[in-house]
Design a protein around this motif. Structure first.
Motif, short mmCIF file in Angstrom:
data_model
loop_
_atom_site.label_atom_id
_atom_site.label_comp_id
_atom_site.label_asym_id
_atom_site.label_seq_id
_atom_site.Cartn_x
_atom_site.Cartn_y
_atom_site.Cartn_z
N HIS A 65 6.32 -112.07 39.56
CA HIS A 65 5.34 -111.51 38.93
C HIS A 65 5.14 -109.90 38.96
N TRP A 66 5.80 -109.33 40.20
CA TRP A 66 5.66 -108.00 40.58
C TRP A 66 6.62 -107.00 39.85
N ASP A 67 6.26 -105.92 39.79
CA ASP A 67 6.95 -104.75 39.29
C ASP A 67 6.41 -103.45 39.89
N MET A 68 7.28 -102.57 39.63
CA MET A 68 6.85 -101.24 40.01
C MET A 68 6.31 -100.43 38.64
N PRO A 69 5.37 -99.72 38.69
CA PRO A 69 4.63 -99.15 39.89
C PRO A 69 3.39 -99.97 40.57
N MET A 70 3.13 -100.14 41.58
CA MET A 70 1.94 -101.00 41.86
C MET A 70 0.69 -99.92 42.00
N VAL A 71 -0.43 -100.70 42.05
CA VAL A 71 -1.67 -99.77 42.35
C VAL A 71 -2.30 -100.14 43.50
N SER A 72 -2.83 -99.12 44.07
CA SER A 72 -3.52 -99.24 45.19
C SER A 72 -4.83 -100.16 45.06
N PRO A 73 -5.11 -100.81 46.20
CA PRO A 73 -6.17 -101.89 45.71
C PRO A 73 -7.61 -101.02 45.87
N THR A 74 -7.78 -99.91 46.18
CA THR A 74 -9.16 -99.22 45.83
C THR A 74 -8.57 -97.74 45.78
N ILE A 75 -9.53 -97.03 45.46
CA ILE A 75 -9.38 -95.43 44.94
C ILE A 75 -9.50 -94.62 46.13
N ASP A 76 -9.74 -95.19 47.39
CA ASP A 76 -10.13 -94.59 48.43
C ASP A 76 -8.81 -94.11 49.41
N CYS A 77 -9.01 -92.96 50.32
CA CYS A 77 -8.07 -92.44 51.05
C CYS A 77 -7.83 -93.58 52.34
N GLN A 78 -6.79 -93.16 53.03
CA GLN A 78 -6.05 -94.06 53.93
C GLN A 78 -6.79 -93.39 55.46
N ASN A 79 -7.40 -94.36 56.10
CA ASN A 79 -7.78 -93.78 57.40
C ASN A 79 -7.03 -94.23 58.89
N SER A 80 -6.26 -95.29 58.66
CA SER A 80 -5.47 -95.84 59.63
C SER A 80 -4.09 -96.27 58.88
N PRO A 81 -3.16 -95.67 59.36
CA PRO A 81 -1.80 -95.99 58.47
C PRO A 81 -0.95 -97.28 59.36
N PHE A 82 -0.10 -97.85 58.72
CA PHE A 82 0.68 -98.84 59.01
C PHE A 82 1.44 -98.64 60.55
N GLY A 83 1.56 -99.64 61.25
CA GLY A 83 2.52 -99.39 62.11
C GLY A 83 2.09 -98.82 63.50
N VAL A 84 0.91 -98.35 63.44
CA VAL A 84 0.47 -97.65 64.61
C VAL A 84 0.28 -98.78 65.92
N LYS A 85 0.47 -98.10 67.16
CA LYS A 85 0.08 -99.08 68.15
C LYS A 85 -1.07 -99.17 68.40
N ARG A 86 -1.75 -100.42 68.46
CA ARG A 86 -3.17 -100.58 68.70
C ARG A 86 -3.35 -100.66 70.07
N TYR A 87 -4.49 -99.79 70.51
CA TYR A 87 -5.29 -99.99 71.67
C TYR A 87 -6.87 -100.18 71.28
N HIS A 88 -7.40 -101.18 72.17
CA HIS A 88 -8.87 -101.71 71.99
C HIS A 88 -9.65 -100.90 73.44
N ASN A 89 -10.48 -100.17 73.08
CA ASN A 89 -11.27 -99.68 74.32
C ASN A 89 -10.28 -99.22 75.43
N GLY A 90 -9.24 -98.51 74.90
CA GLY A 90 -8.12 -97.99 75.92
C GLY A 90 -7.08 -98.81 76.53
N VAL A 91 -7.04 -100.08 75.82
CA VAL A 91 -6.19 -100.89 76.47
C VAL A 91 -5.20 -101.34 75.41
N TYR A 92 -4.05 -101.40 75.79
CA TYR A 92 -2.95 -101.73 74.65
C TYR A 92 -2.86 -103.33 74.47
N THR A 93 -3.08 -103.64 73.03
CA THR A 93 -3.19 -104.70 72.65
C THR A 93 -1.77 -105.59 72.59
N LYS A 94 -0.53 -104.82 72.87
CA LYS A 94 0.77 -105.09 72.51
C LYS A 94 0.93 -105.65 70.84
#
Ligand SMILES: [Zn+2]
Length: 301
Positions: free
Chosen positions: A165-194
């Protein structure tokens, strides 16, 4: 220009690490002793032969005859099934995982019984994902998924249906900016979540309509998942699936067909969320991949 896969590989190991030298030979030329005879399969990789960790990879294959049923492109154990496209070429969708080892990687075209039809090599580049700390309240931290919730997400991730069903170009799901990118290593309250961020967060206000990135079929329509909150999962076919979570309200039902740009729900702060935003993700051949590779969205300043 097309390149045949009749070539000689010379693997050279040196102290500094592994270097791979490829010497290409035209068909019919005398081949060196290490030569491996291959049929005329032509593999083209999109976006190319140098790809960052977390990138969706389209393997295009020009085959001399029809591929047997269930032929796959295989990278390091993960598989993407080949489907014949309207232009006569085959395509398989795969993802280069976030934790793929940087360096030379092997890609094989394999039949269901393990016969290797063609081989290609490409380079995985270190994406240099950063760390991100999130302050979470005790109540949010202790959230447990509903029975069946994780299983539904897993089923979406590995879902492969034959109609594209898919083809390029695709659309972003909202018109808004990105405030957390993909792939970042996540810490919760300073502790690595692995764990790492398996999608992107868009800084969208409560109630913002969420659009389908491409045509597809609704595979998950769950208004009240406990961890993911209001969730929609779309099947775009041939191994591409997308997920949208923390919704305040859904606008679609399971099994419904949707078109690119159609509203599938509304932004909220349900489930494991610290405020209204849209988290959405892309799965390519069962691997979470960086949506930003296909749908560029401006970073919030
Ligand atoms: Zn997120």
């Amino acid at each position: 220009m097309k390149r045949t896969l009749s070539f000689v590989f010379l693997s050279v190991f040196c102290l500094a690490g592994m270097m791979l030298a490829m010497a290409f030979s035209e068909k019919g030329e005398p081949m060196a002793q290490q030569a491996v005879e291959k049929a005329d399969y032509t593999i083209t990789l999109s976006p190319g032969t140098k790809v960052k960790q977390g990138t969706p990879l389209i393997v295009k294959l020009d085959a001399p005859q029809d591929l047997p049923e269930n032929a796959h492109a295989v990278i390091n154990g993960s598989k993407g099934k080949f489907f014949k496209q309207d232009n006569g070429l085959y395509e398989a969708l795969l993802g280069v995982s976030v934790d793929a080892q940087p360096g030379v990687q092997k890609l094989e075209v394999k039949t269901a019984d393990g016969k290797v039809l063609a081989t290609e090599y490409f380079q995985v580049l270190d994406a240099q994902f950063k760390r991100q700390n999130i302050t979470v309240s005790k109540g949010t931290k202790g959230l447990q998924p509903l029975p069946g919730e994780m299983e539904a997400i897993q089923a979406l991730k590995v879902n492969v249906t034959p109609v594209r069903h898919w083809d390029m170009p695709m659309v972003s799901p909202t018109i808004d900016c990105q405030n957390s990118p993909f792939g970042v290593k996540r810490y919760h309250n300073g502790v690595y979540t692995k764990d790492y961020h398996k999608g992107v967060d868009l800084r969208s206000p409560q109630g913002r309509p969420i659009r389908a990135i491409a045509d597809g079929v609704v595979k998950i329509a769950a208004p009240q998942f406990r961890l993911h909150g209001g969730t929609v999962g779309l099947d775009h076919g041939q191994g591409l699936n997308s997920i949208y979570i923390h919704m305040s309200k859904l606008a679609v039902k399971q099994g419904q067909k949707v078109q690119k740009g159609e509203t599938i729900g509304y932004v909220g702060s349900t489930g494991f969320a610290t405020g209204p935003h849209l988290h959405w993700g892309l799965y390519a051949g069962g691997i979470p991949v960086n949506p930003d590779e296909w749908i560029k969205v401006q970073r919030c300043s």
